[in-house]
Each structure stands twice: as C-alpha cells, then as structure tokens.
Write an enzyme that holds these catalytic residues in place. Structure first.
Site, PDB file in Angstrom:
ATOM      1  CG  HIS A  66      -2.281   0.593   0.932  1.00 60.53           C
ATOM      2  ND1 HIS A  66      -2.481   1.607   0.014  1.00 60.53           N
ATOM      3  CD2 HIS A  66      -3.521   0.310   1.442  1.00 60.53           C
ATOM      4  CE1 HIS A  66      -3.754   1.925  -0.022  1.00 60.53           C
ATOM      5  NE2 HIS A  66      -4.412   1.162   0.825  1.00 60.53           N
ATOM      6  CG  ASP A  74      -2.606   5.108  -4.585  1.00 60.40           C
ATOM      7  OD1 ASP A  74      -1.958   5.034  -3.519  1.00 60.40           O
ATOM      8  OD2 ASP A  74      -2.478   6.047  -5.411  1.00 60.40           O
TER       9      ASP A  74
END
Length: 433
Positions: A401, A405
């Site tokens: 992450h 995204d």
C-alpha cells in the site's frame, strides 16, 4: 601422507556466506574426488559441495546450521598416494575380504601379515557398500543421513531411520531404502487400539526453511499489505485450453492453467506498470520494469522456492509452459541455478487443486504485488434468467500500500478478470495504450 584444508568455494551471484545444511561425510570416512561432502544453503538454493581430492576426512569445519563465509575453512582431508583410498580393492587382494584398509599405515605397522584375520581386524564400515551390515550412518549432528522428504516419509510409515541401511552417497538413506526395509519383513509397529501420543520433536529452523522464515517475517514487518479477492469465470478459458491440448498436446506438450494466467499478467502489467515494480524502501526509490520476470512460487522438499520465468512477455503459451516445467523440476531436484531463482518483478502463487477458495498471499519483497490463484470449482451463476453451473475461480492479489493505491490495484485485478474471462483477448496482436 599429507593433510589438506579446503575452503568453502565461491558459489556465484556475489554470495559472501552460506549456511551449512548437512554433512554427507563424517570424520574418518574415506572419500573419492568429486564425491559430495556437504550441502550448503543460501537464500536462493541448496548446493552440494564435492570433494577436491581422494582421502580420509580428518576434520569438519562446522555443524549443520552454522553460517560460513565463502573462503572459510570447510574440511580437512588426509591424502596419501600409497594409501588404498579407492573403493574397489587391489586385484591381488583376497576375494573373501574385499574391504579397503581403513587404519593408518603407522598404526597397522610396517610389517605385512601374510595371514590376515578379518574377524579380529579393526575396520571402519563403508556405509555405501551394498553388502554392508544394516547399520545407521549418522551426520555430524548424530542423525541418520536422509533428505527431509525421506524423513517425512519415514515418519508416515512408522520407520525408525536408525534401523535402516542407507545405499546412497556416504550412506544416505533413500526412498528406495525405506521400501526395501518394509519389503523384507519389517512392519511398522502398531499399538493395540487408540493410545495417547506423548512424543515431541524439536526441529531446528535451518537452511532454506530459515531463509524463508526470515524473508516472510521481514515482508510482513515492513510491507503494509492489502488484498483484493475477485471471482472469475473460467468456463471459456478451460474450453480453449482443452481444445488446444487436444489439437497440439501430443506435439507441443499439455498446457496447464498457469501459462494462460502468465499471458494475462503480461498484458495487464502494460496497463498497470505500478504493480510490476520493486520498492527499495531504504533508498525511497520505486523501479518499474518493462520486462515481466515472473516468479513462480514452487513447493519443494526443502521448502518454498520461487524460480523465475524471465521475459515472459516475449514467450508463446507453449514456451511459457516448457519454461515453467523446466524451472519447477530444477527447483524440486535442487538443480536450479542462482540465476533461475533471482530477479523476479512480480510473483504468481498457486496451490492447485488443493488451494482454498481464497487466500491472502505475502508479497515477495522487494516486489510490490503478488497474484494468487485459488482452486477451480463449479458454482451456480445467475445469467439473468436462471442459475447455470459455471467453472469459477477466485484471484487473490496482495499489494504494497505504500506504492500501489487501492484504486490502481482494483483496476489491475479487473483487467486480469477481463482477460481471463474473454481469453480471445490474450491473443490480440499489438497493444493499445
């Protein structure tokens, strides 16, 4: 008579140290040139180290689990051109006592005995001899010499490896030895009815298993994972695969599902280069790769290995299938080179028909994404008018992450789903930007 010290050799790829996985010999053993003497493990592979000369082992440079530097002292071998170190006896030796002399000349004395007495003469047993008595040959840690797969099979069969004679190199116990042990009347003991099991076993985390645990721990500690699981219909893909195998399977080899997934991945990363990347979090640099070097997670007797299909984007389905077979066989037989096990840009993991409905795979750091394939099942699917049986499969993809995204990850998974469900799109020439 001379004693030579041999160093741990350079095993390539800039590796500076390796873990001593197991000794295949012990002090006092007679070895021949090129006989395997030990196994060492790096974070990429397990490698057998051969003897450089023939002679008698006088010293071992460590115990299994020790980490040794390349160039460090590994083993000492005593050599003597006059000593009978060959396995076969001299032609004029008595046939009834073909064993090689195993005691030093100084100990036996300069005077030859014209009437040897084999029964009272001390000698060291040769574990690899077919006519040797059934005796356990131990490694430096005192355990019988056997691969992890053999140990596991012995546990399943209820066999005490200390009772099995090994016929492999340096007395190593093979799968065939277990079968021979049972075939000659030795039956695993069975208790009367159900009994309490109280045994425990301590298993050192060494070799490939230690490398795996360290990598997985570091990946989970440093990478903030998130996963997306998507349901995919594979009815059309499976029909196409079956048709291709019927027409070309005999000449080109059978296609599994994996080459189609690899083809879909090579197309999807063109639209979503964010996932085909490495993240050096120490330097704060993301490197995106145009080439698709796909790691294929492969289970072996030594643990999980990830051989790499290099430039998968430039291969046909059959070329991909052939390379996957080659790499998987090399990894399982421990013949994979360091190059075969390095350089992946994204990894595919699959448990095949044993897989669950969904998984949350761990990223192969420094990669930023991993694609998990779950087992195929037939489910009722609503087509707007009725429920129809369809072959379905879930994709489980995990992402870093910090780099990828959620929206980008969802688009990537949607692209994979579309390519798999409409497999004709995998064969379109060119690619629209």
């Amino acid at each position: 008579m001379a004693e030579q010290t041999f160093k741990l050799p350079d095993i390539g790829e800039g590796i500076a140290e390796a873990e001593l996985a197991d000794w295949l010999v012990k002090v006092g053993d007679i070895v021949q040139e090129d006989d395997p003497i030990c196994e060492v493990t790096t974070d990429k592979a397990t490698v057998e180290i051969p003897a450089s000369v023939s002679g008698r082992v006088t010293w071992l440079g460590g115990k299994p689990g020790d980490v040794m530097a390349v160039g460090g002292d590994l083993i000492r071998i005593e050599t003597d051109s006059a000593a009978p170190v060959a396995e076969k006896p001299a032609e004029d030796a008595p046939k009834e006592d073909p064993r090689p002399e195993s005691e030093p000349a100084a100990k036996a004395g300069p005077k030859a005995d014209p009437k040897p007495e084999p029964k009272s003469e001390p000698s060291r047993p040769r574990p690899a001899r077919a006519d040797a008595p059934a005796a356990m040959v131990a490694n430096a840690a005192g355990r019988p010499l056997a691969a992890p797969s053999v140990r596991g099979k012995a546990r399943e069969m209820g066999i005490d490896l200390r009772r099995v004679r090994g016929t492999g190199p340096a007395g190593r116990i093979l799968h065939e030895d277990l079968e021979d042990f049972l075939a000659h009347g030795a039956i695993p003991a069975a208790g009367p009815g159900r009994v309490q099991r109280t045994a425990t076993e301590e298993i050192p985390v060494t070799g490939v298993r230690r490398a795996i645990s360290q990598k997985m721990q570091e990946a989970k500690r440093r990478v903030p994972h998130f996963s997306i699981i998507e349901e995919v219909e594979v009815e059309a893909l499976e029909d196409l695969r079956a048709a291709l195998n019927r027409q070309y399977g005999e000449k080109r080899g059978k296609l599994t599902l994996l080459p189609f997934i690899l083809r879909a991945l090579s197309e999807a990363v063109q639209d979503h280069p964010e996932v085909n990347a490495h993240f050096d979090d120490d330097a704060g640099i993301v490197t995106r790769h145009a080439a698709l070097h796909a790691g294929i997670a492969t289970q072996t007797d030594q643990g999980l290995m990830v051989p790499v299909v290099r430039h998968a984007e430039a291969m046909s389905l059959w070329e991909q299938a052939a390379e996957i077979r080659r790499l998987s066989e090399a990894a399982r037989s421990r013949r994979a080179s360091p190059k075969d096990l390095t350089g992946s840009t994204i990894t595919i993991t699959s448990l095949g028909p044993l897989g669950a409905l969904a998984t949350t795979p761990i990223i192969n750091r420094p990669e930023v994404a991993i694609v998990g394939i779950n087992k195929m099942v037939v489910r009722p699917v609503w087509n707007g008018m009725a429920f129809m049986p369809k072959r379905m499969m879930n994709l489980s993809c995990s992402f870093d992450h910090r780099v990828v995204d959620g929206w980008v990850a969802a688009e990537f998974v949607a692209t994979m789903k579309r390519l798999i469900e409409v497999p004709a799109m995998l064969f379109l020439e060119g690619h629209d930007d």
